[in-house]
Design a protein around this motif. Structure first.
Motif, mmCIF file in Angstrom:
data_model
loop_
_atom_site.group_PDB
_atom_site.id
_atom_site.type_symbol
_atom_site.label_atom_id
_atom_site.label_comp_id
_atom_site.label_asym_id
_atom_site.label_seq_id
_atom_site.Cartn_x
_atom_site.Cartn_y
_atom_site.Cartn_z
ATOM 1 N N ALA A 156 0.792 -1.229 0.000
ATOM 2 C CA ALA A 156 0.000 0.000 0.000
ATOM 3 C C ALA A 156 0.830 1.288 0.000
ATOM 4 C CB ALA A 156 -0.990 -0.006 1.160
ATOM 5 N N PRO A 157 1.859 1.428 0.842
ATOM 6 C CA PRO A 157 2.605 2.698 0.816
ATOM 7 C C PRO A 157 3.236 2.997 -0.556
ATOM 8 C CG PRO A 157 3.095 1.490 2.833
ATOM 9 C CD PRO A 157 2.307 0.561 1.939
ATOM 10 N N MET A 158 3.829 1.993 -1.172
ATOM 11 C CA MET A 158 4.430 2.200 -2.496
ATOM 12 C C MET A 158 3.350 2.430 -3.546
ATOM 13 S SD MET A 158 7.037 2.593 -4.414
ATOM 14 C CE MET A 158 8.404 2.079 -3.395
ATOM 15 N N ALA A 159 2.245 1.709 -3.445
ATOM 16 C CA ALA A 159 1.149 1.878 -4.407
ATOM 17 C C ALA A 159 0.565 3.290 -4.320
ATOM 18 C CB ALA A 159 0.064 0.825 -4.162
ATOM 19 N N ARG A 160 0.534 3.860 -3.110
ATOM 20 C CA ARG A 160 0.052 5.239 -2.977
ATOM 21 C C ARG A 160 1.043 6.216 -3.587
ATOM 22 N NH1 ARG A 160 -1.556 3.299 2.143
ATOM 23 N NH2 ARG A 160 -3.722 2.692 1.942
ATOM 24 N N LYS A 161 2.326 5.989 -3.368
ATOM 25 C CA LYS A 161 3.350 6.859 -3.962
ATOM 26 C C LYS A 161 3.279 6.854 -5.478
ATOM 27 C CE LYS A 161 7.012 6.847 -0.518
ATOM 28 N NZ LYS A 161 8.355 6.378 -0.186
ATOM 29 N N MET A 162 2.943 5.707 -6.052
ATOM 30 C CA MET A 162 2.871 5.557 -7.504
ATOM 31 C C MET A 162 1.474 5.898 -8.040
ATOM 32 S SD MET A 162 5.083 2.029 -7.830
ATOM 33 C CE MET A 162 5.106 2.040 -9.609
ATOM 34 N N SER A 163 0.592 6.370 -7.170
ATOM 35 C CA SER A 163 -0.792 6.723 -7.520
ATOM 36 C C SER A 163 -1.602 5.554 -8.051
ATOM 37 C CB SER A 163 -0.820 7.890 -8.511
ATOM 38 O OG SER A 163 -0.218 9.028 -7.947
ATOM 39 N N VAL A 164 -1.237 4.342 -7.639
ATOM 40 C CA VAL A 164 -2.017 3.153 -7.975
ATOM 41 C C VAL A 164 -3.176 3.021 -6.983
ATOM 42 C CG1 VAL A 164 -1.952 0.629 -8.181
ATOM 43 C CG2 VAL A 164 -0.050 2.010 -9.037
ATOM 44 N N PHE A 165 -2.912 3.315 -5.704
ATOM 45 C CA PHE A 165 -3.939 3.361 -4.665
ATOM 46 C C PHE A 165 -4.152 4.825 -4.298
ATOM 47 C CE2 PHE A 165 -2.870 -0.903 -2.280
ATOM 48 C CZ PHE A 165 -3.141 -1.623 -3.420
ATOM 49 N N ALA A 166 -5.394 5.153 -3.942
ATOM 50 C CA ALA A 166 -5.680 6.452 -3.344
ATOM 51 C C ALA A 166 -5.429 6.325 -1.832
ATOM 52 C CB ALA A 166 -7.125 6.846 -3.622
ATOM 53 N N GLU A 167 -5.590 7.416 -1.124
ATOM 54 C CA GLU A 167 -5.443 7.351 0.334
ATOM 55 C C GLU A 167 -6.489 6.393 0.904
ATOM 56 O OE1 GLU A 167 -3.055 8.586 2.349
ATOM 57 O OE2 GLU A 167 -2.109 9.120 0.428
ATOM 58 N N ALA A 168 -6.120 5.710 1.964
ATOM 59 C CA ALA A 168 -7.021 4.753 2.598
ATOM 60 C C ALA A 168 -8.281 5.450 3.103
ATOM 61 C CB ALA A 168 -6.316 4.040 3.738
ATOM 62 N N VAL A 169 -9.391 4.737 3.047
ATOM 63 C CA VAL A 169 -10.677 5.240 3.519
ATOM 64 C C VAL A 169 -10.898 4.693 4.926
ATOM 65 C CG1 VAL A 169 -13.170 5.106 3.124
ATOM 66 C CG2 VAL A 169 -11.604 5.340 1.183
ATOM 67 N N GLU A 170 -11.345 5.555 5.827
ATOM 68 C CA GLU A 170 -11.654 5.136 7.199
ATOM 69 C C GLU A 170 -12.989 4.407 7.225
ATOM 70 O OE1 GLU A 170 -9.822 5.497 10.071
ATOM 71 O OE2 GLU A 170 -8.196 6.235 8.797
ATOM 72 N N LEU A 171 -13.020 3.266 7.899
ATOM 73 C CA LEU A 171 -14.255 2.484 8.024
ATOM 74 C C LEU A 171 -14.583 2.255 9.492
ATOM 75 C CD1 LEU A 171 -13.739 -0.286 5.318
ATOM 76 C CD2 LEU A 171 -15.100 1.791 5.127
ATOM 77 N N SER A 172 -15.824 1.923 9.762
ATOM 78 C CA SER A 172 -16.233 1.604 11.134
ATOM 79 C C SER A 172 -15.689 0.239 11.532
ATOM 80 C CB SER A 172 -17.758 1.628 11.233
ATOM 81 O OG SER A 172 -18.303 0.621 10.399
ATOM 82 N N GLU A 173 -15.772 -0.047 12.817
ATOM 83 C CA GLU A 173 -15.229 -1.303 13.344
ATOM 84 C C GLU A 173 -15.883 -2.542 12.763
ATOM 85 O OE1 GLU A 173 -14.541 -2.245 17.496
ATOM 86 O OE2 GLU A 173 -13.957 -0.153 17.789
ATOM 87 N N GLY A 174 -17.132 -2.464 12.365
ATOM 88 C CA GLY A 174 -17.853 -3.640 11.882
ATOM 89 C C GLY A 174 -17.593 -3.984 10.424
ATOM 90 N N ALA A 175 -16.622 -3.325 9.791
ATOM 91 C CA ALA A 175 -16.355 -3.565 8.371
ATOM 92 C C ALA A 175 -15.861 -4.995 8.151
ATOM 93 C CB ALA A 175 -15.323 -2.569 7.854
ATOM 94 N N THR A 176 -16.263 -5.570 7.026
ATOM 95 C CA THR A 176 -15.806 -6.916 6.674
ATOM 96 C C THR A 176 -14.348 -6.864 6.201
ATOM 97 O OG1 THR A 176 -16.418 -6.752 4.344
ATOM 98 C CG2 THR A 176 -18.141 -7.499 5.895
ATOM 99 N N ALA A 177 -13.738 -8.022 6.089
ATOM 100 C CA ALA A 177 -12.357 -8.100 5.598
ATOM 101 C C ALA A 177 -12.252 -7.537 4.181
ATOM 102 C CB ALA A 177 -11.861 -9.546 5.642
#
Length: 191
Positions: A156-177
């Protein structure tokens, strides 16, 4: 207690392809211009991207060079829906070949298993993107998600640097895997 070997990439790809191919085959022409959760792609462009990934990662499994410089318009060809399933089958076979997961592959010399996880992620997440864009549900096999979690966190950190991933989205505790996996790539599974 012994450490169990992780599932083979080919086995996970087989499962992911078995879910993605029918989804792709079910996309009608009227949906090709619809936007997707990947803001750079409409459905047609994302299908062509996924085709290019599936074809190029066959070469990477065989430790050959891949060419990502062009994305042919395979969706403009007759029989593209069936051809996607055939190419996904070739992808599974390529990663099932002896030695496919060993050593390094690709221009960046990444571990082959990491490269295999990259195509598994694309096949899984882009299937969700396409389902979302075309108004259908998609829930990947839990074994595929489990096989991706650690690798996606690692890349994830490298993928964000390369603009492959966007910034992570915050989810609630009940989120599925799977929701957490999507959020790590910058997708919001709640929208």
């Amino acid at each position: 207690m012994t450490n169990q070997a992780p599932p083979r990439i080919a086995d996970l790809l087989h499962t992911a392809a078995a879910q993605a191919a029918p989804l792709v085959e079910g996309i009608d022409d009227a949906s090709l211009g619809a936007p997707t959760p990947c803001s750079a792609y409409d459905v047609r462009a994302l299908l062509n991207h996924l085709f290019a990934v599936v074809v190029n990662f066959q070469a990477l499994a065989a430790k050959q060079d891949a060419d990502f410089s062009e994305t042919p318009d395979r969706v403009g060809e007759d029989g593209w829906r069936d051809r996607f399933g055939a190419e996904a089958g070739k992808l599974v076979a390529a990663w099932a070949a002896p030695g496919a997961e060993e050593g390094t592959t690709g221009a960046m010399g990444l571990p082959a298993r990491t490269v295999g996880s990259m195509v598994l992620l694309d096949l899984t997440v882009h299937a969700w993107d396409l389902a979302r864009a075309t108004g259908r549900a998609f829930e990947p096999d839990p074994a595929v998600v489990a096989g991706l979690v650690d690798e996606v966190e690692r890349m994830a950190p490298m993928a964000r640097k390369m603009s492959v991933f966007a910034e992570a989205v915050e989810l609630s505790e009940g989120a599925t895997a799977f929701e957490r996996l999507l959020a790590t790539t910058g997708r919001d599974p709640r929208v």
